[in-house]
Design an enzyme around this catalytic site. Structure first.
Site, PDB file in Angstrom:
ATOM      1  N   TYR A   1       0.840  -1.194   0.000  1.00  0.00           N
ATOM      2  CA  TYR A   1       0.000   0.000   0.000  1.00  0.00           C
ATOM      3  C   TYR A   1       0.876   1.246   0.000  1.00  0.00           C
ATOM      4  O   TYR A   1       1.917   1.300   0.654  1.00  0.00           O
ATOM      5  CB  TYR A   1      -0.903   0.019   1.233  1.00  0.00           C
ATOM      6  CG  TYR A   1      -1.889  -1.113   1.290  1.00  0.00           C
ATOM      7  CD1 TYR A   1      -3.046  -1.101   0.502  1.00  0.00           C
ATOM      8  CD2 TYR A   1      -1.678  -2.199   2.131  1.00  0.00           C
ATOM      9  CE1 TYR A   1      -3.950  -2.149   0.552  1.00  0.00           C
ATOM     10  CE2 TYR A   1      -2.583  -3.248   2.187  1.00  0.00           C
ATOM     11  CZ  TYR A   1      -3.720  -3.215   1.397  1.00  0.00           C
ATOM     12  OH  TYR A   1      -4.598  -4.256   1.449  1.00  0.00           O
TER      13      TYR A   1
ATOM     14  N   ALA B   1     -11.052  -0.759  -1.968  1.00  0.00           N
ATOM     15  CA  ALA B   1      -9.915  -0.075  -1.362  1.00  0.00           C
ATOM     16  C   ALA B   1      -8.678  -0.963  -1.329  1.00  0.00           C
ATOM     17  O   ALA B   1      -7.681  -0.591  -0.711  1.00  0.00           O
ATOM     18  CB  ALA B   1     -10.268   0.375   0.061  1.00  0.00           C
ATOM     19  N   ASP B   2      -8.734  -2.102  -1.998  1.00  0.00           N
ATOM     20  CA  ASP B   2      -7.627  -3.064  -1.923  1.00  0.00           C
ATOM     21  C   ASP B   2      -6.928  -3.239  -3.265  1.00  0.00           C
ATOM     22  O   ASP B   2      -6.267  -4.238  -3.490  1.00  0.00           O
ATOM     23  CB  ASP B   2      -8.149  -4.415  -1.424  1.00  0.00           C
ATOM     24  CG  ASP B   2      -7.044  -5.247  -0.787  1.00  0.00           C
ATOM     25  OD1 ASP B   2      -6.244  -4.685  -0.019  1.00  0.00           O
ATOM     26  OD2 ASP B   2      -6.976  -6.460  -1.059  1.00  0.00           O
ATOM     27  N   GLN B   3      -7.056  -2.259  -4.173  1.00  0.00           N
ATOM     28  CA  GLN B   3      -6.407  -2.349  -5.480  1.00  0.00           C
ATOM     29  C   GLN B   3      -4.978  -1.810  -5.358  1.00  0.00           C
ATOM     30  O   GLN B   3      -4.633  -0.763  -5.872  1.00  0.00           O
ATOM     31  CB  GLN B   3      -7.205  -1.557  -6.516  1.00  0.00           C
ATOM     32  CG  GLN B   3      -6.707  -1.702  -7.953  1.00  0.00           C
ATOM     33  CD  GLN B   3      -6.835  -3.125  -8.481  1.00  0.00           C
ATOM     34  OE1 GLN B   3      -7.761  -3.825  -8.112  1.00  0.00           O
ATOM     35  NE2 GLN B   3      -5.914  -3.539  -9.327  1.00  0.00           N
TER      36      GLN B   3
END
Length: 291
Positions: free
Chosen positions: A206, A248-250
């Site tokens: 991230y 939100a996890d791309q």
């Protein structure tokens, strides 16, 4: 071989978080012992990488142990104890990145088997069954299947998925895009994700954790030899889909590069609407517009 230059690539092949702890416990290996994990499970990795102990020669074809419906259901249900579908009867030495429990398999129509040296063709992702400290992720299989199919119907390049019921559980069958047909046989096709190519460890997938920004990912894909137009269109698709389904996890590990033999963007994968799960973070994987 896990020097600073190579560590991001090789660590990026191994399971993450709880999945890594689970498989290390089952193998009797320290979760921090990357070399020990590769010796045990490095035969079947993402892409064309095969890691074997010194003196062992990888086989090109290998064999497959086909499972009955009951045997497959047992393996699916036993993933917490036998991660990636391995057990003590078949030498299924597979390693896959990610924190979600999954299983590697060879799928031929209705038949499902465990590869022993043979390249797997599918990833099997069963319906989430949380432990006492895990978030509740209801209908995760249906969620991912819907998001993947939505992106495909929008005309985007997306990994193929199918939902099957195994025993009492829904399982998402994901066709591996890092495999190809080689005169009727399955062959491995090399790949890496943007975090590996950009020299970032899985713990930094991230942006807010020190990982790549979108501009960093763009530069990484450009260095890999992907044309700038393809990079721009590919990242636009990835970000647009993430925004549309509120995913939100791309992160950088969910953007892949295939080499066959020239570099190109891999199909989109791991598309899920995370907004529907209150326990998951609502912060985006990339800081769009503020890099």
């Amino acid at each position: 071989f896990l020097a600073s230059e190579t560590k991001p690539f090789f660590e990026g092949l191994l399971p993450e978080e709880r999945a890594r702890v689970d498989i290390a416990r089952q193998l009797g290996v320290d979760p921090a012992d990357s070399i020990g994990l590769f010796i045990a499970i490095g035969y079947e990795c993402a892409g064309a990488v095969t890691i074997v102990p010194a003196g062992e020669v990888p086989v090109r074809a290998g064999t497959v142990t086909w499972l009955t419906d009951d045997e497959l259901a047992t393996r699916i249900n036993n993933l917490p104890s036998f991660p990636l579908g391995r057990d003590d009867t078949v030498r299924s030495r597979a390693s896959l990145a990610g924190a979600q429990r999954k299983m590697v398999a060879v799928v031929d129509g209705a038949k499902v088997g465990i590869p022993d040296g043979a390249p797997s063709t599918h990833l099997l992702k069963p319906q989430w069954q949380p432990g006492p400290d895990d978030p509740q992720l209801h209908d995760l299989v249906a969620n991912e299947a819907f998001c993947m199919r939505l992106a495909k119907h929008a005309g985007l390049d997306v990994a193929d998925v199918e939902v099957r019921t195994i025993g009492s559980r829904q399982v998402l069958f994901v066709t591996r895009f890092d495999r190809m047909d080689d005169n009727g046989a399955v062959a491995r096709l090399h790949q890496e994700d943007a975090a590996q190519a950009g020299g970032k460890l899985p713990s930094s997938k991230y942006q807010e954790d020190g990982g790549l920004s979108l501009s960093d990912v763009s530069a990484t894909l450009d260095r890999a030899g992907i044309g700038r137009r393809d990079v721009g269109v590919g990242l636009l698709h990835a970000v647009s889909v993430a925004a549309a389904i509120e995913n939100a996890d791309q992160h950088a590990k969910n953007i892949g590069i295939l080499y066959d033999p020239q570099a190109r963007l891999a199909p989109l994968y791991d598309l899920t609407s995370t907004i529907v799960y209150p326990a998951l973070s609502k912060r985006a994987a990339f800081v769009v517009g503020g890099e």
